[in-house]
Design a protein around this motif. Sequence first.
Motif, mmCIF file in Angstrom:
data_model
loop_
_atom_site.group_PDB
_atom_site.id
_atom_site.type_symbol
_atom_site.label_atom_id
_atom_site.label_comp_id
_atom_site.label_asym_id
_atom_site.label_seq_id
_atom_site.Cartn_x
_atom_site.Cartn_y
_atom_site.Cartn_z
ATOM 1 N N VAL A 57 0.869 -1.186 0.000
ATOM 2 C CA VAL A 57 0.000 0.000 0.000
ATOM 3 C C VAL A 57 0.905 1.236 0.000
ATOM 4 O O VAL A 57 2.025 1.181 0.493
ATOM 5 N N ALA A 58 0.372 2.337 -0.553
ATOM 6 C CA ALA A 58 1.214 3.534 -0.690
ATOM 7 C C ALA A 58 1.679 4.077 0.654
ATOM 8 O O ALA A 58 2.718 4.718 0.752
ATOM 9 N N SER A 59 0.914 3.798 1.714
ATOM 10 C CA SER A 59 1.284 4.359 3.015
ATOM 11 C C SER A 59 2.321 3.514 3.753
ATOM 12 O O SER A 59 2.696 3.831 4.875
ATOM 13 N N SER A 60 2.776 2.446 3.134
ATOM 14 C CA SER A 60 3.744 1.589 3.824
ATOM 15 C C SER A 60 5.033 2.352 4.126
ATOM 16 O O SER A 60 5.493 3.146 3.303
ATOM 17 N N PRO A 61 5.626 2.131 5.308
ATOM 18 C CA PRO A 61 6.869 2.836 5.630
ATOM 19 C C PRO A 61 8.016 2.524 4.663
ATOM 20 O O PRO A 61 8.996 3.253 4.627
ATOM 21 N N THR A 62 7.862 1.477 3.849
ATOM 22 C CA THR A 62 8.920 1.209 2.866
ATOM 23 C C THR A 62 8.828 2.183 1.689
ATOM 24 O O THR A 62 9.753 2.285 0.905
ATOM 25 N N LEU A 63 7.706 2.861 1.568
ATOM 26 C CA LEU A 63 7.515 3.764 0.425
ATOM 27 C C LEU A 63 7.509 5.227 0.843
ATOM 28 O O LEU A 63 7.260 6.123 0.052
ATOM 29 N N GLN A 64 7.739 5.490 2.108
ATOM 30 C CA GLN A 64 7.681 6.863 2.595
ATOM 31 C C GLN A 64 8.902 7.166 3.438
ATOM 32 O O GLN A 64 9.478 6.266 4.033
ATOM 33 N N VAL A 65 9.258 8.436 3.484
ATOM 34 C CA VAL A 65 10.347 8.776 4.403
ATOM 35 C C VAL A 65 9.763 9.002 5.799
ATOM 36 O O VAL A 65 8.637 9.467 5.932
ATOM 37 N N ARG A 133 13.005 18.195 7.010
ATOM 38 C CA ARG A 133 12.623 17.293 5.943
ATOM 39 C C ARG A 133 11.133 16.979 6.019
ATOM 40 O O ARG A 133 10.470 16.792 5.020
ATOM 41 N N GLY A 134 10.604 16.928 7.247
ATOM 42 C CA GLY A 134 9.178 16.652 7.442
ATOM 43 C C GLY A 134 8.811 15.302 6.874
ATOM 44 O O GLY A 134 9.470 14.303 7.155
ATOM 45 N N SER A 135 7.756 15.293 6.038
ATOM 46 C CA SER A 135 7.349 14.018 5.443
ATOM 47 C C SER A 135 8.028 13.820 4.093
ATOM 48 O O SER A 135 7.712 12.893 3.371
ATOM 49 N N GLY A 136 8.907 14.747 3.730
ATOM 50 C CA GLY A 136 9.527 14.698 2.413
ATOM 51 C C GLY A 136 8.825 15.636 1.449
ATOM 52 O O GLY A 136 9.444 16.273 0.611
#
Length: 668
Positions: A57-65, A133-136
């Motif tokens: 899913v797009a919200s996975s921590p593998t896809l987000q900083v 950096r915040g959420s990127g």
Amino acid sequence: MPKKENPAKRVAELRKEIQKHNDLYYKKNTPKISDKEFDLLVKELQSLEKANPDLVVASSPTLQVGSDLSPQFSKFKHKVPVLSLENTYNETELSEWLEKTGIDELYSLEWKIDGASILLYYENGKLTHCVTRGSGGIGDIVTENVKTIESIPQTLSTPLTISVRGEIFMTFADFEEFNEEYGGKFANPRNLAAGSIKQKDPQDVAKRPLRIYVYDVYFSSSRKGINKHKDIITLLKKEKFPLAPDSTIITGKTLLKEIESFKKKKDKMPFPVDGLVIKLDDLNLRESLGETSQSPRWARAFKFDALLKETTIEEIDFAIGRTGKITPRAKVTPISLAGTTVTYATLHNQDYIDQLGAGIGAKVLISKRGEIIPAVEKVTVPPKSVFVLPKECPACNTKLTKVDDSVDFFCTNRNCPERKLNQLIFFCSKKQMNIEGLGERQIQIFFEKGWVKDIPDLYTLNKYKDTILELDGFGDKSVKIIFDAIEKSKEKDFRFTLPSIGLNEVGPKVTEILIEHGFDSWEKLVTLAKSKNAEEELTSIHGIGPRTIDALLTHLKDKETLKLVSTLIKLGLKFQADETEKSDLQPFVGQSWCVTGSFENFQPRDVAMDLITKHGGKKVSGVSSKTTHLLYGPGAGSKLEKATELGVTLVSESDFLKLLKKEGIPLP
Ligand SMILES: NC(=O)c1ccc[n+]([C@@H]2O[C@H](COP(=O)([O-])OP(=O)(O)OC[C@H]3O[C@@H](n4cnc5c(N)ncnc54)[C@H](O)[C@@H]3O)[C@@H](O)[C@H]2O)c1
Ligand SMILES: [Zn+2]
């Protein structure tokens, strides 16, 4: 290992776990597991997602900083996504990436500084926003906090519109000094640096020894003439940005060899590094490779393993600091780690012990990074029972209490022998009164004999001189060194004497600021504390926050403190500052100046204020009824209004230049 039987369940578990650690790390700045353990969780999740694409899913921590956003700051939409770096601990993985990206290409190799990521936005050459950096995608605006770092240029020599990326950090030495001043509250420089830029009050930030190294530039429009990383570095150098040492540009072929020489140096670096960063030099190639949602394909972080070693807790005892703070320490079976033998490792406090589940007999992993005191990181074999701190001070039996919202327990007895002993050790130490020959061991001996019970006793110690000479280990020569050093310490001025008596919140930096603002003696401070507008006057001083003001005013009215200082003055110690380099020209005597807005000839504007103090004036950070002059430039705000209201003399930049000329004061 991935649990094959139910990947969906494990994926959910991992995401929850990773999210928890992200919040602890980025928002609270109190990580509970090592980076390596954290990275293993992420790797496990990545491989599960790869094997089960339907679970992605797009919200996975593998896809987000990992996000550092905190609710109390205004937000800023980054001009380009601010990404993380894909990291590896493994040379084979790094080689594979090099082969894929081009082994014959040039790469930059830099230290990966362990601090907090920051973006500095310049518009037409002026620094407008400093953003985390915040959420990127969006970050927290922390401009005023970051502007307290003096090495950041506020104006560029060319009117560029760019964003500069860098890392805010703290050196080990600065960290230790700062932490000592605050009773050892902070766990390591990274957490302190990251926490500092998120303080509410920039004045509190100004006291913290933050630094920055920058490493990249993003251009708002075309990056004419800038085609290589090297060109970026040239630009940053030209604009006088601080750059990390040792960075180099080499071909992929020699990279692994070069990494070896970095590895040899890593434990001797004065600031925390957690690895190296490798980036393609050619910016066009970078752009053609692009990035994932999380990190660029043209860069890798090669991370160093934190040094961890297993040993056993044999006993737990306590350090009782000069402020009364109780720090439990594990006495462990000695092991060698990063070139030193470790016999003690800190357990920080009861909360930390509970989280680890530590106790006597436990097998534990100990870490040592840089010069920081080794810490117990993890329990591998649990003890029979988790350790519980005693209710009373082990040295004086006073009931231990918690102060404010701290996790630490304190002994509040000012005459607690352990506190006294540590105050003496602090007073004599090199950075304080520098009394050579009086190290921990000697002080402990004199303390136990009852010859030195408190600071003033040092200055009457010569009555025991003959007896001291009879002690083992005290020869003519070493005793002479001690007495000469005690005598010599009387030459130290207020810059040293005030911080050395160890009043909380009153360290060298606060002392320096007080002196700069005319409070250059104990007497003046005591007089100030008695006056009605003491608080208002202190509040107008830039760099001194409300907590310091509270503490300072309490000390200045405290009977025991007053007695201590007057005794020391009688004994010949200096509680006034020596004259510093002052000019013969003193046209600003008796005036109190404030500054607002920006200036062409004075950048940063402190340059103008330094001229004023050098030539007799006082500088204040807020306009009050006592302010006599306001130096104002474009961008002046509420200070100008207030000054107009109060009838303060308004001085523009050109007025000021004329005034300097008239007085014969040259521009610096
Ligand atoms: N221990 C924990 O609980 C925990 C939790 C979350 C994250 N972490 C750690 O943080 C890492 C992820 O953090 P991250 O996303 O900030 O990535 P990162 O720290 O692995 O790498 C990216 C960061 O490196 C920094 N950096 C320093 N020097 C640099 C240089 N010369 N060039 C480029 N960048 C440089 C930048 O701030 C950049 O944001 C994880 O790998 C993990 O090790 C640990
Ligand atoms: Zn005590």
